[in-house]
Enzyme design. Structure first.
Site, PDB file in Angstrom:
ATOM      1  N   SER A 130       0.771  -1.166  -0.116  1.00 36.56           N
ATOM      2  CA  SER A 130       0.029  -0.050  -0.218  1.00 36.56           C
ATOM      3  C   SER A 130       0.844   1.304  -0.049  1.00 36.56           C
ATOM      4  O   SER A 130       2.032   1.212   0.293  1.00 36.56           O
ATOM      5  CB  SER A 130      -0.870  -0.070   1.322  1.00 36.56           C
ATOM      6  OG  SER A 130      -1.523   1.366   1.371  1.00 36.56           O
ATOM      7  N   TYR A 177      -3.478  -0.393   9.835  1.00 39.76           N
ATOM      8  CA  TYR A 177      -3.054  -0.859   8.412  1.00 39.76           C
ATOM      9  C   TYR A 177      -1.903  -0.622   7.718  1.00 39.76           C
ATOM     10  O   TYR A 177      -1.220  -1.324   7.193  1.00 39.76           O
ATOM     11  CB  TYR A 177      -4.255  -0.101   7.633  1.00 39.76           C
ATOM     12  CG  TYR A 177      -4.330  -0.340   6.032  1.00 39.76           C
ATOM     13  CD1 TYR A 177      -4.924  -1.651   5.333  1.00 39.76           C
ATOM     14  CD2 TYR A 177      -3.905   0.294   5.231  1.00 39.76           C
ATOM     15  CE1 TYR A 177      -5.003  -1.715   4.285  1.00 39.76           C
ATOM     16  CE2 TYR A 177      -3.865   0.170   3.877  1.00 39.76           C
ATOM     17  CZ  TYR A 177      -4.438  -0.968   3.319  1.00 39.76           C
ATOM     18  OH  TYR A 177      -4.586  -1.258   1.946  1.00 39.76           O
TER      19      TYR A 177
HETATM   20  P1  NAD Z   1     -12.059  -5.512  -1.093  1.00 40.77           P
HETATM   21  O1  NAD Z   1     -12.593  -5.265   0.256  1.00 40.77           O
HETATM   22  O2  NAD Z   1     -13.012  -5.188  -2.255  1.00 40.77           O
HETATM   23  O3  NAD Z   1     -11.538  -7.190  -1.305  1.00 40.77           O
HETATM   24  C1  NAD Z   1     -10.973  -7.975  -0.135  1.00 40.77           C
HETATM   25  C2  NAD Z   1     -11.462  -9.161  -0.131  1.00 40.77           C
HETATM   26  O4  NAD Z   1     -10.864  -9.927   0.837  1.00 40.77           O
HETATM   27  C3  NAD Z   1     -12.925  -9.157   0.246  1.00 40.77           C
HETATM   28  O5  NAD Z   1     -13.470  -9.796  -0.857  1.00 40.77           O
HETATM   29  C4  NAD Z   1     -13.067  -9.953   1.524  1.00 40.77           C
HETATM   30  O6  NAD Z   1     -14.132 -10.754   1.581  1.00 40.77           O
HETATM   31  C5  NAD Z   1     -12.064 -10.677   1.507  1.00 40.77           C
HETATM   32  N1  NAD Z   1     -11.397 -11.070   2.764  1.00 40.77           N
HETATM   33  C6  NAD Z   1     -11.382 -10.281   3.907  1.00 40.77           C
HETATM   34  N2  NAD Z   1     -11.001 -11.031   4.760  1.00 40.77           N
HETATM   35  C7  NAD Z   1     -10.487 -12.248   4.410  1.00 40.77           C
HETATM   36  C8  NAD Z   1     -10.237 -13.576   4.868  1.00 40.77           C
HETATM   37  N3  NAD Z   1     -10.015 -13.621   6.307  1.00 40.77           N
HETATM   38  N4  NAD Z   1     -10.095 -14.699   4.286  1.00 40.77           N
HETATM   39  C9  NAD Z   1     -10.497 -14.461   2.870  1.00 40.77           C
HETATM   40  N5  NAD Z   1     -10.798 -13.361   2.271  1.00 40.77           N
HETATM   41  C10 NAD Z   1     -10.944 -12.393   2.962  1.00 40.77           C
HETATM   42  O7  NAD Z   1     -10.802  -4.756  -1.194  1.00 40.77           O
HETATM   43  P2  NAD Z   1      -9.737  -4.200  -2.548  1.00 40.77           P
HETATM   44  O8  NAD Z   1     -10.024  -2.870  -2.689  1.00 40.77           O
HETATM   45  O9  NAD Z   1      -9.817  -5.232  -3.651  1.00 40.77           O
HETATM   46  O10 NAD Z   1      -8.364  -4.584  -1.964  1.00 40.77           O
HETATM   47  C11 NAD Z   1      -7.586  -5.834  -2.071  1.00 40.77           C
HETATM   48  C12 NAD Z   1      -6.242  -5.588  -1.385  1.00 40.77           C
HETATM   49  O11 NAD Z   1      -5.543  -4.437  -1.909  1.00 40.77           O
HETATM   50  C13 NAD Z   1      -6.478  -5.556   0.120  1.00 40.77           C
HETATM   51  O12 NAD Z   1      -5.161  -6.129   0.678  1.00 40.77           O
HETATM   52  C14 NAD Z   1      -6.101  -3.997   0.332  1.00 40.77           C
HETATM   53  O13 NAD Z   1      -5.452  -3.341   1.422  1.00 40.77           O
HETATM   54  C15 NAD Z   1      -5.093  -3.683  -0.804  1.00 40.77           C
HETATM   55  N6  NAD Z   1      -5.109  -2.339  -1.284  1.00 40.77           N
HETATM   56  C16 NAD Z   1      -6.284  -1.728  -2.030  1.00 40.77           C
HETATM   57  C17 NAD Z   1      -6.263  -0.395  -2.344  1.00 40.77           C
HETATM   58  C18 NAD Z   1      -7.435   0.304  -2.949  1.00 40.77           C
HETATM   59  O14 NAD Z   1      -7.264   1.584  -3.127  1.00 40.77           O
HETATM   60  N7  NAD Z   1      -8.560  -0.306  -2.957  1.00 40.77           N
HETATM   61  C19 NAD Z   1      -4.902   0.321  -2.297  1.00 40.77           C
HETATM   62  C20 NAD Z   1      -4.042  -0.225  -1.725  1.00 40.77           C
HETATM   63  C21 NAD Z   1      -3.916  -1.695  -1.359  1.00 40.77           C
END
Ligand code: NAD
Length: 275
Positions: free
Chosen positions: A156, A169
């Site tokens: 991130s 986080y």
């Molecule tokens: P999102 O919430 O849409 O997807 C995350 C998924 O992980 C969800 O479907 C959830 O059900 C699943 N999940 C949560 N806990 C779990 C568990 N214990 N076991 C299995 N599955 C589980 O989020 P996103 O935006 O798609 O983010 C995905 C990754 O990218 C995350 O690690 C997030 O921190 C990272 N990220 C996102 C962004 C952003 O801007 N969206 C930026 C930087 C990093």
């Protein structure tokens, strides 16, 4: 000449496990890998989201299975690794998308660090740290035995400098950076140069985990969004499809000498001082 160049990025026929595939970024990555001819094992803790995702993926081709799985349960991940090996014979790619912030771990504007509930700190650091480490152990062990494979973790922007309100986080994603470097080193030294471990550091994409802090209920940008965009030279949020090229690159032969990197995909956010 053209074919020679394209074959560097060819990942067709590989087998990928994607955690968090029911989510925004994991879903887009799964679709993109399927379109590149990869066999996909989509996993998520939420059955409903996973079912919808698998139905969508099956429209591309049939080499896909969806398995409900908790990234915090190492024994069940190891069991899943066995199921994948039985079904597809090997595991070439692991993309660790499960993770994100948890509601109580984001401090409100009117709170400070001393208001943070320790249960929320533990939830968010556990999910992001162990939720990446455990799948690396379960599926990485198969790659180590094969002497080949590519792991991609998701870091991130909160790991380069402090981003207010998200202490747990930030700490856990910073842990992912050093774990990525550590595991890349371990794999190359002990299991050969073909087992590579890298991470992407996505900039700001609108996902379920951050929608509420970036977008107001009426659809306008929050004050925080405005600050993010002011620090992003490209002046926009990422489109979720914009991680896909970096993923394909990192798990293809085009990246054969690349391991242990944390690659920002951020519209220039980390490059820009703000001045
Ligand atoms: P999102 O919430 O849409 O997807 C995350 C998924 O992980 C969800 O479907 C959830 O059900 C699943 N999940 C949560 N806990 C779990 C568990 N214990 N076991 C299995 N599955 C589980 O989020 P996103 O935006 O798609 O983010 C995905 C990754 O990218 C995350 O690690 C997030 O921190 C990272 N990220 C996102 C962004 C952003 O801007 N969206 C930026 C930087 C990093």
């Amino acid at each position: 000449m053209t074919n020679e160049r394209n074959s560097l990025f060819d990942i067709s026929g590989k087998v990928a496990v994607i955690t968090g595939a029911g989510g925004v970024l994991g879903g887009s990555i799964a679709l993109s890998l399927m379109k590149a001819g990869v066999k996909v094992v989509a996993t998520d803790i939420r059955q409903e989201n996973l079912d919808a995702r698998v139905a969508e993926l099956k429209q591309i081709h049939q080499d896909v299975i969806g398995v409900v799985s908790n990234v915090l349960d190492l024994d069940s991940l190891k069991e899943l690794a066995g199921i994948v090996k039985e079904k597809f014979g090997r595991i070439d790619i692991l993309v660790n998308c499960a993770g994100g912030n948890v509601p109580g771990a984001t401090l409100r504007e009117d709170q400070n660090v001393f208001d943070m509930k320790i249960e929320d700190w533990e939830k968010v650091t556990n999910l992001n740290t162990n939720g990446t480490v455990y799948p690396c152990l379960a599926f990485g062990e198969v790659m180590a035995a094969q002497g080949a494979g590519s792991i991609i973790n998701i870091s991130s922007m909160a790991t380069y400098s402090a981003i207010t309100r998200v202490p747990g986080y930030s700490v856990s994603k910073s842990g992912i950076n050093i774990f990525t470097q550590w595991l890349a080193t371990e794999m190359a030294l002990k299991f050969g140069e073909k087992v590579r471990v890298n991470a992407l550091a996505p900039g700001f994409f609108i996902g379920d985990q951050n929608r509420a802090v970036l977008i107001n209920p009426d659809g306008s940008y929050t004050e925080r969004s405005v600050k993010v965009l002011a620090r992003t030279p490209m002046k926009r949020f990422g489109d979720i499809s914009e991680l896909n090229g970096a993923i394909q690159f990192l798990c293809s032969d085009a990246a054969s000498f690349i391991t242990g990197v944390i690659l920002p995909v951020d519209g220039g956010f980390t490059a820009f001082s703000g001045v």
